[in-house]
Design a protein around this motif. Structure first.
Motif, PDB file in Angstrom:
ATOM      1  N   ASN A  26       0.824  -1.216   0.000  1.00  0.00           N
ATOM      2  CA  ASN A  26       0.000   0.000   0.000  1.00  0.00           C
ATOM      3  C   ASN A  26       0.855   1.261   0.000  1.00  0.00           C
ATOM      4  O   ASN A  26       1.944   1.281   0.548  1.00  0.00           O
ATOM      5  N   THR A  27       0.317   2.314  -0.589  1.00  0.00           N
ATOM      6  CA  THR A  27       0.934   3.631  -0.535  1.00  0.00           C
ATOM      7  C   THR A  27       0.266   4.411   0.580  1.00  0.00           C
ATOM      8  O   THR A  27      -0.957   4.451   0.668  1.00  0.00           O
ATOM      9  N   VAL A  28       1.077   5.012   1.466  1.00  0.00           N
ATOM     10  CA  VAL A  28       0.576   5.815   2.573  1.00  0.00           C
ATOM     11  C   VAL A  28       1.341   7.141   2.597  1.00  0.00           C
ATOM     12  O   VAL A  28       2.255   7.347   1.789  1.00  0.00           O
ATOM     13  N   PHE A  29       0.983   8.028   3.526  1.00  0.00           N
ATOM     14  CA  PHE A  29       1.554   9.374   3.550  1.00  0.00           C
ATOM     15  C   PHE A  29       2.019   9.752   4.950  1.00  0.00           C
ATOM     16  O   PHE A  29       1.409   9.349   5.943  1.00  0.00           O
ATOM     17  N   THR A  30       3.076  10.547   5.012  1.00  0.00           N
ATOM     18  CA  THR A  30       3.569  11.030   6.298  1.00  0.00           C
ATOM     19  C   THR A  30       2.627  12.096   6.834  1.00  0.00           C
ATOM     20  O   THR A  30       2.010  12.829   6.063  1.00  0.00           O
ATOM     21  N   THR A  31       2.533  12.187   8.171  1.00  0.00           N
ATOM     22  CA  THR A  31       1.590  13.120   8.786  1.00  0.00           C
ATOM     23  C   THR A  31       2.254  14.247   9.553  1.00  0.00           C
ATOM     24  O   THR A  31       1.564  15.081  10.125  1.00  0.00           O
ATOM     25  N   ALA A  49      17.070   9.541   6.370  1.00  0.00           N
ATOM     26  CA  ALA A  49      16.521  10.650   5.574  1.00  0.00           C
ATOM     27  C   ALA A  49      15.398  11.298   6.374  1.00  0.00           C
ATOM     28  O   ALA A  49      14.882  10.726   7.328  1.00  0.00           O
ATOM     29  N   THR A  50      15.035  12.494   5.970  1.00  0.00           N
ATOM     30  CA  THR A  50      13.900  13.190   6.567  1.00  0.00           C
ATOM     31  C   THR A  50      12.885  13.462   5.464  1.00  0.00           C
ATOM     32  O   THR A  50      13.237  14.017   4.426  1.00  0.00           O
ATOM     33  N   LEU A  51      11.663  13.039   5.701  1.00  0.00           N
ATOM     34  CA  LEU A  51      10.605  13.199   4.709  1.00  0.00           C
ATOM     35  C   LEU A  51       9.717  14.386   5.064  1.00  0.00           C
ATOM     36  O   LEU A  51       9.434  14.621   6.234  1.00  0.00           O
ATOM     37  N   PRO A  52       9.235  15.120   4.060  1.00  0.00           N
ATOM     38  CA  PRO A  52       8.365  16.267   4.320  1.00  0.00           C
ATOM     39  C   PRO A  52       6.928  15.828   4.609  1.00  0.00           C
ATOM     40  O   PRO A  52       6.573  14.658   4.461  1.00  0.00           O
ATOM     41  N   PHE A  53       6.102  16.792   4.985  1.00  0.00           N
ATOM     42  CA  PHE A  53       4.686  16.562   5.248  1.00  0.00           C
ATOM     43  C   PHE A  53       4.003  15.977   4.007  1.00  0.00           C
ATOM     44  O   PHE A  53       4.251  16.416   2.885  1.00  0.00           O
ATOM     45  N   ALA A  54       3.163  14.979   4.202  1.00  0.00           N
ATOM     46  CA  ALA A  54       2.359  14.337   3.159  1.00  0.00           C
ATOM     47  C   ALA A  54       3.201  13.661   2.075  1.00  0.00           C
ATOM     48  O   ALA A  54       2.741  13.497   0.953  1.00  0.00           O
ATOM     49  N   ALA A  55       4.424  13.241   2.431  1.00  0.00           N
ATOM     50  CA  ALA A  55       5.260  12.511   1.470  1.00  0.00           C
ATOM     51  C   ALA A  55       4.655  11.133   1.230  1.00  0.00           C
ATOM     52  O   ALA A  55       4.191  10.467   2.153  1.00  0.00           O
ATOM     53  N   GLU A  90      -2.496  20.086   3.852  1.00  0.00           N
ATOM     54  CA  GLU A  90      -1.740  21.083   4.594  1.00  0.00           C
ATOM     55  C   GLU A  90      -2.614  22.301   4.818  1.00  0.00           C
ATOM     56  O   GLU A  90      -3.315  22.749   3.919  1.00  0.00           O
ATOM     57  N   ASN A  91      -2.570  22.842   6.040  1.00  0.00           N
ATOM     58  CA  ASN A  91      -3.414  23.979   6.387  1.00  0.00           C
ATOM     59  C   ASN A  91      -2.550  25.211   6.637  1.00  0.00           C
ATOM     60  O   ASN A  91      -1.878  25.306   7.648  1.00  0.00           O
ATOM     61  N   ASN A  92      -2.563  26.151   5.696  1.00  0.00           N
ATOM     62  CA  ASN A  92      -1.819  27.401   5.841  1.00  0.00           C
ATOM     63  C   ASN A  92      -2.772  28.551   6.149  1.00  0.00           C
ATOM     64  O   ASN A  92      -2.612  29.650   5.650  1.00  0.00           O
ATOM     65  N   SER A  93      -3.748  28.318   6.991  1.00  0.00           N
ATOM     66  CA  SER A  93      -4.801  29.304   7.172  1.00  0.00           C
ATOM     67  C   SER A  93      -4.510  30.382   8.208  1.00  0.00           C
ATOM     68  O   SER A  93      -5.292  31.287   8.372  1.00  0.00           O
ATOM     69  N   ILE A  94      -3.425  30.318   8.917  1.00  0.00           N
ATOM     70  CA  ILE A  94      -3.168  31.287   9.981  1.00  0.00           C
ATOM     71  C   ILE A  94      -2.570  32.556   9.382  1.00  0.00           C
ATOM     72  O   ILE A  94      -1.379  32.798   9.433  1.00  0.00           O
ATOM     73  N   GLN A  95      -3.404  33.363   8.771  1.00  0.00           N
ATOM     74  CA  GLN A  95      -3.053  34.668   8.231  1.00  0.00           C
ATOM     75  C   GLN A  95      -1.783  34.643   7.390  1.00  0.00           C
ATOM     76  O   GLN A  95      -0.932  35.512   7.510  1.00  0.00           O
ATOM     77  N   GLY A  96      -1.628  33.636   6.564  1.00  0.00           N
ATOM     78  CA  GLY A  96      -0.509  33.596   5.644  1.00  0.00           C
ATOM     79  C   GLY A  96       0.808  33.155   6.246  1.00  0.00           C
ATOM     80  O   GLY A  96       1.822  33.126   5.565  1.00  0.00           O
TER      81      GLY A  96
END
Length: 161
Positions: A26-31, A49-55, A90-96
């Motif tokens: 299965n393919t899954v994503f980092t949280t 290695a270090t994986l980014p969000f939703a990799a 990804e939530n970038n809603s905090i005033q930019g």
């Protein structure tokens, strides 16, 4: 008899939730915004290695609460609690403001220290909140990593289950 069945059903539900979508192939994503890809299925193992969000990663093997995965950054182990079956948004809603610390500029990071902001806090009666945050940070800084790891191991939390 009935009071014992409720905790049992609750435990079964948690186990089922952890295992949903986690099968070899299965393919899954980092949280997390940064997820360590580890050499072995141990919390303190060397990071390869270090994986980014939703990799996106592909599960090759499951071992307890750990998944061996492969991706463009290589292969290694990730704790199942750091993975999701569906791609998180990804939530970038905090005033930019950027959600990743590495993407934050010095001016954004220094903004809470601005005199105008402090004056506003005082006018709105929020000065005590800033003091509370400073106190909380000092308390947090006083706790060493070894104390946290000992707590996690003793109580079998997170990766130490």
């Amino acid at each position: 008899m009935k009071p014992r069945i409720i905790p049992f059903l609750f435990a079964c539900a948690i186990c089922a939730t952890l295992s949903v979508g986690f099968e070899a192939g299965n393919t899954v994503f980092t949280t997390h915004y940064e997820t360590a890809l580890l050499e072995e299925p141990q919390p303190l193992a060397k990071s390869v290695a270090t994986l980014p969000f939703a990799a996106s990663v592909n599960i090759t093997t499951l071992q307890g609460h750990w998944a061996q995965v492969s991706c463009t950054n290589g292969s290694g182990w990730i704790y199942l609690g750091n993975l999701a079956g569906e791609k998180p948004v990804e939530n970038n809603s905090i005033q930019g403001l950027q959600t990743s610390a590495s993407a934050t500029t010095a001016s954004v990071a220094a903004r809470p220290l601005d005199n105008v902001t402090s004056q506003y806090d005082d006018q709105e009666g929020l000065g005590q909140a800033a003091d509370d945050v400073k106190w909380l940070e000092s308390q947090s800084d006083a706790i060493s990593n070894s104390v946290v790891i000992t707590y996690l191991k003793t109580n079998k939390k997170g990766e130490y289950q």
